[in-house]
Design an enzyme around this catalytic site. Structure first.
Site, PDB file in Angstrom:
ATOM      1  N   TYR A 150     105.791  92.442 -46.613  1.00  0.00           N
ATOM      2  CA  TYR A 150     106.803  91.400 -45.876  1.00  0.00           C
ATOM      3  C   TYR A 150     106.621  90.269 -46.158  1.00  0.00           C
ATOM      4  O   TYR A 150     105.606  89.338 -46.142  1.00  0.00           O
ATOM      5  CB  TYR A 150     106.264  91.483 -44.418  1.00  0.00           C
ATOM      6  CG  TYR A 150     106.025  93.038 -43.817  1.00  0.00           C
ATOM      7  CD1 TYR A 150     106.695  93.959 -44.235  1.00  0.00           C
ATOM      8  CD2 TYR A 150     105.189  93.328 -42.680  1.00  0.00           C
ATOM      9  CE1 TYR A 150     106.745  95.347 -43.510  1.00  0.00           C
ATOM     10  CE2 TYR A 150     105.097  94.494 -42.269  1.00  0.00           C
ATOM     11  CZ  TYR A 150     105.831  95.560 -42.685  1.00  0.00           C
ATOM     12  OH  TYR A 150     105.803  96.890 -42.346  1.00  0.00           O
TER      13      TYR A 150
ATOM     14  N   HIS B  67     101.367 102.236 -47.873  1.00  0.00           N
ATOM     15  CA  HIS B  67     102.718 101.809 -47.303  1.00  0.00           C
ATOM     16  C   HIS B  67     103.639 103.198 -47.377  1.00  0.00           C
ATOM     17  O   HIS B  67     104.320 103.248 -46.455  1.00  0.00           O
ATOM     18  CB  HIS B  67     103.040 100.441 -47.600  1.00  0.00           C
ATOM     19  CG  HIS B  67     104.122  99.798 -46.570  1.00  0.00           C
ATOM     20  ND1 HIS B  67     104.407  98.532 -46.464  1.00  0.00           N
ATOM     21  CD2 HIS B  67     104.818 100.452 -45.714  1.00  0.00           C
ATOM     22  CE1 HIS B  67     105.088  98.168 -45.658  1.00  0.00           C
ATOM     23  NE2 HIS B  67     105.542  99.484 -45.137  1.00  0.00           N
TER      24      HIS B  67
ATOM     25  N   SER C 251     108.810 101.205 -34.839  1.00  0.00           N
ATOM     26  CA  SER C 251     110.267 100.983 -34.533  1.00  0.00           C
ATOM     27  C   SER C 251     110.518 102.019 -33.232  1.00  0.00           C
ATOM     28  O   SER C 251     111.321 102.785 -33.376  1.00  0.00           O
ATOM     29  CB  SER C 251     111.085 101.553 -35.672  1.00  0.00           C
ATOM     30  OG  SER C 251     111.128 100.645 -36.520  1.00  0.00           O
ATOM     31  N   PRO C 252     109.555 101.809 -32.211  1.00  0.00           N
ATOM     32  CA  PRO C 252     109.711 102.740 -31.012  1.00  0.00           C
ATOM     33  C   PRO C 252     110.875 102.343 -30.406  1.00  0.00           C
ATOM     34  O   PRO C 252     111.268 103.238 -29.418  1.00  0.00           O
ATOM     35  CB  PRO C 252     108.431 102.587 -30.441  1.00  0.00           C
ATOM     36  CG  PRO C 252     108.000 100.818 -30.787  1.00  0.00           C
ATOM     37  CD  PRO C 252     108.371 100.916 -32.413  1.00  0.00           C
TER      38      PRO C 252
ATOM     39  N   GLY D 259     115.486  98.088 -32.354  1.00  0.00           N
ATOM     40  CA  GLY D 259     116.258  96.795 -31.361  1.00  0.00           C
ATOM     41  C   GLY D 259     117.406  97.517 -30.751  1.00  0.00           C
ATOM     42  O   GLY D 259     117.785  97.307 -29.642  1.00  0.00           O
ATOM     43  N   PHE D 260     117.682  98.759 -30.974  1.00  0.00           N
ATOM     44  CA  PHE D 260     119.086  99.268 -30.702  1.00  0.00           C
ATOM     45  C   PHE D 260     119.005  99.707 -29.230  1.00  0.00           C
ATOM     46  O   PHE D 260     119.793  99.889 -28.501  1.00  0.00           O
ATOM     47  CB  PHE D 260     119.596 100.465 -31.791  1.00  0.00           C
ATOM     48  CG  PHE D 260     120.962 100.873 -31.430  1.00  0.00           C
ATOM     49  CD1 PHE D 260     121.857  99.911 -31.868  1.00  0.00           C
ATOM     50  CD2 PHE D 260     121.281 101.846 -30.557  1.00  0.00           C
ATOM     51  CE1 PHE D 260     123.349 100.660 -31.420  1.00  0.00           C
ATOM     52  CE2 PHE D 260     122.509 102.361 -30.177  1.00  0.00           C
ATOM     53  CZ  PHE D 260     123.552 101.583 -30.768  1.00  0.00           C
TER      54      PHE D 260
ATOM     55  N   SER E 130     117.071  98.535 -27.071  1.00  0.00           N
ATOM     56  CA  SER E 130     116.606  97.559 -26.275  1.00  0.00           C
ATOM     57  C   SER E 130     118.175  96.972 -25.733  1.00  0.00           C
ATOM     58  O   SER E 130     118.604  96.585 -24.585  1.00  0.00           O
ATOM     59  CB  SER E 130     116.281  96.523 -26.637  1.00  0.00           C
ATOM     60  OG  SER E 130     114.807  96.789 -27.138  1.00  0.00           O
TER      61      SER E 130
ATOM     62  N   GLY F 213     121.642  98.140 -27.421  1.00  0.00           N
ATOM     63  CA  GLY F 213     122.746  98.812 -27.758  1.00  0.00           C
ATOM     64  C   GLY F 213     123.763  98.219 -28.890  1.00  0.00           C
ATOM     65  O   GLY F 213     123.228  97.491 -29.622  1.00  0.00           O
TER      66      GLY F 213
END
Length: 361
Positions: free
Chosen positions: A72, A146, A225-226, A230-231, A233, A235
């Site tokens: 990262y 990773h 990525s639960p 962000g989608f 959250s 849409g």
């Protein structure tokens, strides 16, 4: 707005439970904090002072399991955490490092502008030494491979990690995006404490073989990525807020040809929020939390208010019928597009050569 305000109030009352991650002795908060987006992938790096304060906020609330990687940045996210961890804990005394369980990863690096995966012993050791320096610590609590280097037998990589455990440089070993057979082979060399994998309402391909394998072997499950990056959250409107440097701009599920169908998934999830009195992100996160006491989701954020919403998910309860309802909203046939632009570096393609093929240099 009312739901958001309620979420913030709920978060201030939440007691974050502790959990055993795997069967080797590691104890973490039942919700973790993914730190990648503070420095990498999701737009330009965020201001360091703001991110240091953000890291301290979850710790004060009881979220003490922090996730990063040398990839990262590269390196800049580890440096950020290193600075945050060395600051004094004004509430409890000592330094922040003493309160957290720190997870980082190795294996991916850039060579001539391209990503390469390296699991050979010399690289494993050099990567660990680099992470220790950047993080400013003597020992890493949980050290993940990773991605899987398909050129190197997994036994070779894990054998070097085992040496690092014996030397006291790492406490526990983890894998990320590894197949069930790879997990079994690795675990036979040294106990694997945790497997990190993408798991959410709309990413459930791990449920057939990998989750059962982890549970059979007593390996903890860390869900990245639960919130569907962000989608789940916000849409489809999330796309309009992304900067040009945001990697999600090129992810298949966010492309115009897939977006309309995937937006319907979010709207279905959102339709349950009024009934439950919570945010769609909380429903999605609660679904993961309800998968078992061996599962620790690590949602990331760069905003305190989003963290407050996330931690509020710990107070949301779902019945088995509601769990099934949420799952029906995102059936595999309804989700359009792969998780990544290139699926090569995922568990589906993580088989390594047999140990007998390895010739050490």
């Amino acid at each position: 707005m009312a739901a958001a305000a309620a979420a913030a109030v709920v978060s201030s009352r939440v007691v974050v439970p502790r959990m055993k991650l795997g069967s080797q002795g590691l104890e973490v908060s039942a919700l973790g904090l993914g730190c990648m987006g503070m420095s990498f992938a999701y737009g330009p790096p965020k201001p360091e002072p703001d991110m240091v304060r953000l890291i301290h906020h979850p710790i004060a609330a009881g979220v003490t399991f922090l996730d990063t990687s040398d990839f990262y940045g590269p390196h800049t996210n580890e440096l950020l955490l290193g600075k945050a961890l060395q600051l004094k804990d004004t509430a409890g005394g000592g330094v922040i490092r003493e309160k957290v369980q720190l997870a980082t990863k190795f294996v991916i690096l850039y060579v001539d502008g391209k990503q390469e995966v390296h699991g050979d012993p010399a690289y494993v050791r050099a990567a660990c030494e680099g992470s220790l320096r950047r993080l400013g610590v003597d020992c890493i609590d949980l050290y993940y491979q990773h991605r899987i280097d398909t050129r190197v037998p997994i036994e070779v990589t894990i054998s070097e990690l085992k040496k690092l455990v014996e030397e006291g440089k790492i406490k526990y070993i983890g894998l990320s995006e590894a197949s069930a057979s790879t997990i079994r082979r690795a675990h036979a060399v040294h106990p694997i404490t945790a497997v990190q994998l993408e798991w959410s309402i709309w990413s459930r391909d791990v449920e057939g073989d990998i989750i059962p394998t982890c549970r059979e072997l007593g390996i903890g499950i860390v869900a990245y990525s639960p919130l569907g990056r962000g989608f789940l959250s916000g849409g489809a409107k999330l796309i309009d807020s992304l900067s040009e440097q945001d990697a999600r701009k090129i992810f298949p599920r966010f492309q115009p040809e897939n977006l309309d169908k995937n937006a319907q998934i979010f709207e279905r999830v959102n339709s349950m929020t009024t009934r439950k009195g919570c945010m769609p992100s909380q429903l999605a996160l609660t679904w993961v939390c309800h998968q078992g006491n061996d599962v620790c989701p690590i949602p990331g954020t760069t905003k305190v208010e989003n963290f407050n919403q996330n931690i509020g998910a710990l107070s949301v309860k779902l019945t088995p019928e509601e769990m099934n309802e949420l799952e029906s909203y995102a059936a595999a046939s309804d989700v359009q597009g792969d998780r990544y632009l290139q699926m090569g570096n995922t568990w589906k393609y993580s088989e390594t050569p047999p140990l007998s093929s390895w010739k050490s240099e």
